[in-house]
Design an enzyme around this catalytic site. Sequence first.
Site, PDB file in Angstrom:
ATOM      1  N   LYS A  11       7.322 -17.490 -25.287  1.00  0.00           N
ATOM      2  CA  LYS A  11       8.525 -16.855 -24.744  1.00  0.00           C
ATOM      3  C   LYS A  11       9.430 -17.863 -24.026  1.00  0.00           C
ATOM      4  O   LYS A  11       9.004 -18.976 -23.700  1.00  0.00           O
ATOM      5  CB  LYS A  11       8.105 -15.721 -23.801  1.00  0.00           C
ATOM      6  CG  LYS A  11       7.408 -14.550 -24.513  1.00  0.00           C
ATOM      7  CD  LYS A  11       7.064 -13.426 -23.533  1.00  0.00           C
ATOM      8  CE  LYS A  11       6.425 -12.245 -24.251  1.00  0.00           C
ATOM      9  NZ  LYS A  11       6.098 -11.138 -23.315  1.00  0.00           N
ATOM     10  N   TYR A  51      11.123  -5.446 -30.191  1.00  0.00           N
ATOM     11  CA  TYR A  51      10.405  -4.703 -29.150  1.00  0.00           C
ATOM     12  C   TYR A  51      10.799  -3.218 -29.130  1.00  0.00           C
ATOM     13  O   TYR A  51      10.675  -2.561 -28.094  1.00  0.00           O
ATOM     14  CB  TYR A  51      10.664  -5.330 -27.788  1.00  0.00           C
ATOM     15  CG  TYR A  51       9.705  -6.459 -27.408  1.00  0.00           C
ATOM     16  CD1 TYR A  51       8.333  -6.246 -27.340  1.00  0.00           C
ATOM     17  CD2 TYR A  51      10.171  -7.734 -27.085  1.00  0.00           C
ATOM     18  CE1 TYR A  51       7.451  -7.251 -26.986  1.00  0.00           C
ATOM     19  CE2 TYR A  51       9.295  -8.759 -26.719  1.00  0.00           C
ATOM     20  CZ  TYR A  51       7.936  -8.505 -26.672  1.00  0.00           C
ATOM     21  OH  TYR A  51       7.056  -9.503 -26.307  1.00  0.00           O
ATOM     22  N   PHE A  59      11.655  -1.259 -18.432  1.00  0.00           N
ATOM     23  CA  PHE A  59      11.868  -2.711 -18.461  1.00  0.00           C
ATOM     24  C   PHE A  59      12.498  -3.191 -19.768  1.00  0.00           C
ATOM     25  O   PHE A  59      12.690  -4.389 -19.962  1.00  0.00           O
ATOM     26  CB  PHE A  59      10.547  -3.448 -18.206  1.00  0.00           C
ATOM     27  CG  PHE A  59       9.434  -3.109 -19.181  1.00  0.00           C
ATOM     28  CD1 PHE A  59       9.396  -3.644 -20.458  1.00  0.00           C
ATOM     29  CD2 PHE A  59       8.412  -2.244 -18.797  1.00  0.00           C
ATOM     30  CE1 PHE A  59       8.379  -3.328 -21.353  1.00  0.00           C
ATOM     31  CE2 PHE A  59       7.380  -1.926 -19.691  1.00  0.00           C
ATOM     32  CZ  PHE A  59       7.378  -2.468 -20.967  1.00  0.00           C
ATOM     33  N   ARG A  87      -5.391 -12.311 -27.834  1.00  0.00           N
ATOM     34  CA  ARG A  87      -5.093 -11.571 -26.591  1.00  0.00           C
ATOM     35  C   ARG A  87      -6.019 -12.008 -25.461  1.00  0.00           C
ATOM     36  O   ARG A  87      -5.633 -12.006 -24.294  1.00  0.00           O
ATOM     37  CB  ARG A  87      -5.118 -10.069 -26.857  1.00  0.00           C
ATOM     38  CG  ARG A  87      -3.913  -9.669 -27.731  1.00  0.00           C
ATOM     39  CD  ARG A  87      -3.764  -8.195 -27.942  1.00  0.00           C
ATOM     40  NE  ARG A  87      -3.421  -7.472 -26.747  1.00  0.00           N
ATOM     41  CZ  ARG A  87      -2.173  -7.243 -26.322  1.00  0.00           C
ATOM     42  NH1 ARG A  87      -1.132  -7.719 -26.991  1.00  0.00           N
ATOM     43  NH2 ARG A  87      -1.952  -6.547 -25.228  1.00  0.00           N
ATOM     44  N   THR A  93      -1.335  -8.846 -19.185  1.00  0.00           N
ATOM     45  CA  THR A  93       0.137  -8.845 -19.152  1.00  0.00           C
ATOM     46  C   THR A  93       0.660  -9.367 -17.812  1.00  0.00           C
ATOM     47  O   THR A  93       1.579 -10.191 -17.770  1.00  0.00           O
ATOM     48  CB  THR A  93       0.656  -7.401 -19.358  1.00  0.00           C
ATOM     49  OG1 THR A  93       0.030  -6.854 -20.527  1.00  0.00           O
ATOM     50  CG2 THR A  93       2.165  -7.375 -19.522  1.00  0.00           C
ATOM     51  N   ARG A 104      -1.659 -16.900 -19.508  1.00  0.00           N
ATOM     52  CA  ARG A 104      -0.826 -16.233 -18.501  1.00  0.00           C
ATOM     53  C   ARG A 104      -1.269 -16.588 -17.079  1.00  0.00           C
ATOM     54  O   ARG A 104      -0.442 -16.730 -16.188  1.00  0.00           O
ATOM     55  CB  ARG A 104      -0.811 -14.727 -18.760  1.00  0.00           C
ATOM     56  CG  ARG A 104       0.117 -14.375 -19.937  1.00  0.00           C
ATOM     57  CD  ARG A 104      -0.092 -12.972 -20.428  1.00  0.00           C
ATOM     58  NE  ARG A 104       0.969 -12.518 -21.322  1.00  0.00           N
ATOM     59  CZ  ARG A 104       0.883 -11.410 -22.053  1.00  0.00           C
ATOM     60  NH1 ARG A 104      -0.204 -10.657 -22.007  1.00  0.00           N
ATOM     61  NH2 ARG A 104       1.883 -11.060 -22.838  1.00  0.00           N
ATOM     62  N   ASN A 114       6.146 -13.738 -18.960  1.00  0.00           N
ATOM     63  CA  ASN A 114       4.715 -14.022 -19.010  1.00  0.00           C
ATOM     64  C   ASN A 114       4.303 -14.902 -20.195  1.00  0.00           C
ATOM     65  O   ASN A 114       3.181 -14.829 -20.668  1.00  0.00           O
ATOM     66  CB  ASN A 114       3.917 -12.706 -18.965  1.00  0.00           C
ATOM     67  CG  ASN A 114       4.265 -11.784 -20.106  1.00  0.00           C
ATOM     68  OD1 ASN A 114       5.070 -12.124 -20.970  1.00  0.00           O
ATOM     69  ND2 ASN A 114       3.640 -10.618 -20.138  1.00  0.00           N
ATOM     70  N   HIS A 117       3.689 -13.669 -26.277  1.00  0.00           N
ATOM     71  CA  HIS A 117       3.493 -12.345 -26.876  1.00  0.00           C
ATOM     72  C   HIS A 117       2.394 -12.469 -27.923  1.00  0.00           C
ATOM     73  O   HIS A 117       2.315 -13.487 -28.617  1.00  0.00           O
ATOM     74  CB  HIS A 117       4.767 -11.853 -27.581  1.00  0.00           C
ATOM     75  CG  HIS A 117       4.495 -10.739 -28.555  1.00  0.00           C
ATOM     76  ND1 HIS A 117       4.431  -9.429 -28.165  1.00  0.00           N
ATOM     77  CD2 HIS A 117       4.212 -10.759 -29.878  1.00  0.00           C
ATOM     78  CE1 HIS A 117       4.112  -8.684 -29.225  1.00  0.00           C
ATOM     79  NE2 HIS A 117       3.991  -9.475 -30.280  1.00  0.00           N
ATOM     80  N   GLU A 128       4.872  -7.447 -37.576  1.00  0.00           N
ATOM     81  CA  GLU A 128       5.509  -8.492 -36.760  1.00  0.00           C
ATOM     82  C   GLU A 128       5.559  -9.833 -37.505  1.00  0.00           C
ATOM     83  O   GLU A 128       6.527 -10.574 -37.383  1.00  0.00           O
ATOM     84  CB  GLU A 128       4.768  -8.635 -35.427  1.00  0.00           C
ATOM     85  CG  GLU A 128       4.972  -7.416 -34.533  1.00  0.00           C
ATOM     86  CD  GLU A 128       4.222  -7.488 -33.213  1.00  0.00           C
ATOM     87  OE1 GLU A 128       4.311  -6.531 -32.443  1.00  0.00           O
ATOM     88  OE2 GLU A 128       3.545  -8.502 -32.952  1.00  0.00           O
TER      89      GLU A 128
HETATM   90  P1  RTP Z   1       3.342  -8.566 -25.427  1.00  0.00           P
HETATM   91  O1  RTP Z   1       3.636  -7.310 -26.225  1.00  0.00           O
HETATM   92  O2  RTP Z   1       4.596  -9.337 -25.075  1.00  0.00           O
HETATM   93  O3  RTP Z   1       2.296  -9.410 -26.092  1.00  0.00           O
HETATM   94  O4  RTP Z   1       2.701  -8.176 -24.025  1.00  0.00           O
HETATM   95  P2  RTP Z   1       1.602  -7.078 -23.706  1.00  0.00           P
HETATM   96  O5  RTP Z   1       1.128  -6.427 -24.962  1.00  0.00           O
HETATM   97  O6  RTP Z   1       0.608  -7.731 -22.816  1.00  0.00           O
HETATM   98  O7  RTP Z   1       2.449  -6.054 -22.832  1.00  0.00           O
HETATM   99  P3  RTP Z   1       3.337  -4.794 -23.296  1.00  0.00           P
HETATM  100  O8  RTP Z   1       2.898  -3.621 -22.500  1.00  0.00           O
HETATM  101  O9  RTP Z   1       3.364  -4.692 -24.799  1.00  0.00           O
HETATM  102  O10 RTP Z   1       4.788  -5.197 -22.769  1.00  0.00           O
HETATM  103  C1  RTP Z   1       5.622  -6.045 -23.529  1.00  0.00           C
HETATM  104  C2  RTP Z   1       6.289  -7.041 -22.623  1.00  0.00           C
HETATM  105  O11 RTP Z   1       7.226  -6.381 -21.788  1.00  0.00           O
HETATM  106  C3  RTP Z   1       7.328  -7.073 -20.550  1.00  0.00           C
HETATM  107  N1  RTP Z   1       6.987  -6.178 -19.451  1.00  0.00           N
HETATM  108  N2  RTP Z   1       7.657  -6.136 -18.329  1.00  0.00           N
HETATM  109  N3  RTP Z   1       8.595  -5.500 -15.737  1.00  0.00           N
HETATM  110  C4  RTP Z   1       7.511  -4.885 -16.214  1.00  0.00           C
HETATM  111  O12 RTP Z   1       6.868  -4.082 -15.564  1.00  0.00           O
HETATM  112  C5  RTP Z   1       7.059  -5.228 -17.565  1.00  0.00           C
HETATM  113  N4  RTP Z   1       6.036  -4.686 -18.191  1.00  0.00           N
HETATM  114  C6  RTP Z   1       5.986  -5.293 -19.397  1.00  0.00           C
HETATM  115  C7  RTP Z   1       6.362  -8.242 -20.605  1.00  0.00           C
HETATM  116  O13 RTP Z   1       7.067  -9.394 -21.059  1.00  0.00           O
HETATM  117  C8  RTP Z   1       5.357  -7.753 -21.626  1.00  0.00           C
HETATM  118  O14 RTP Z   1       4.647  -8.839 -22.163  1.00  0.00           O
HETATM  119 MG    MG Z   2       2.451  -5.633 -26.435  1.00  0.00          MG
END
Ligand code: RTP
Ligand code: MG
Length: 140
Positions: A11, A51, A59, A87, A93, A104, A114, A117, A128
């Site tokens: 990212k 996304y 967010f 992962r 996250t 992370r 973070n 992805h 994807e």
């Molecule tokens: P990713 O999809 O990026 O691999 O991350 P992830 O599965 O660990 O988390 P996900 O719930 O899918 O959220 C996607 C991305 O959104 C951003 N985020 N911001 N401000 C917030 O509370 C918040 N929560 C999520 C993060 O960049 C997260 O990786």
């Molecule tokens: Mg995700």
Amino acid sequence: MAIERTLSIIKPDATKRNLTGKINAKFEDAGLRIIAQKRIQLTKDQAGEFYAVHKERPFYDELCEFMASAPVVAQVLEGEGAIAKNREVMGATNPADAEAGTIRAEFAESVGENSVHGSDAPDTAADEIAYFFSGLELVG
Ligand code: RTP
Ligand code: MG
């Protein structure tokens, strides 16, 4: 365990700090092979399309702005159980919850910024990967 492919994105917070090599070393040390990779600048609309699953989340707008704020490195990782393994290497996250030694824990700046992805399941991984790469670009 089967050989899988997963979509990874380094990212903007990480590309800006020149962390691509350090993050790739973590993938390779974990036995994940980088079989495709490109550095690209996403538009906010492209980030939003990628996304789209998070469209209703509070967010979403901030996430799309962030993903378009600087170049990203899109890549395909291949290996045994690559989706879950990636992962694991990424960590939780929220970096405050990420295990020591994960990407992370070491590099992420916040829950939003973070550093990486990773696809979360075989069907999303396939979609994807196809979003960023043609079959000819995957060199296993
Ligand atoms: P990713 O999809 O990026 O691999 O991350 P992830 O599965 O660990 O988390 P996900 O719930 O899918 O959220 C996607 C991305 O959104 C951003 N985020 N911001 N401000 C917030 O509370 C918040 N929560 C999520 C993060 O960049 C997260 O990786
Ligand atoms: Mg995700």
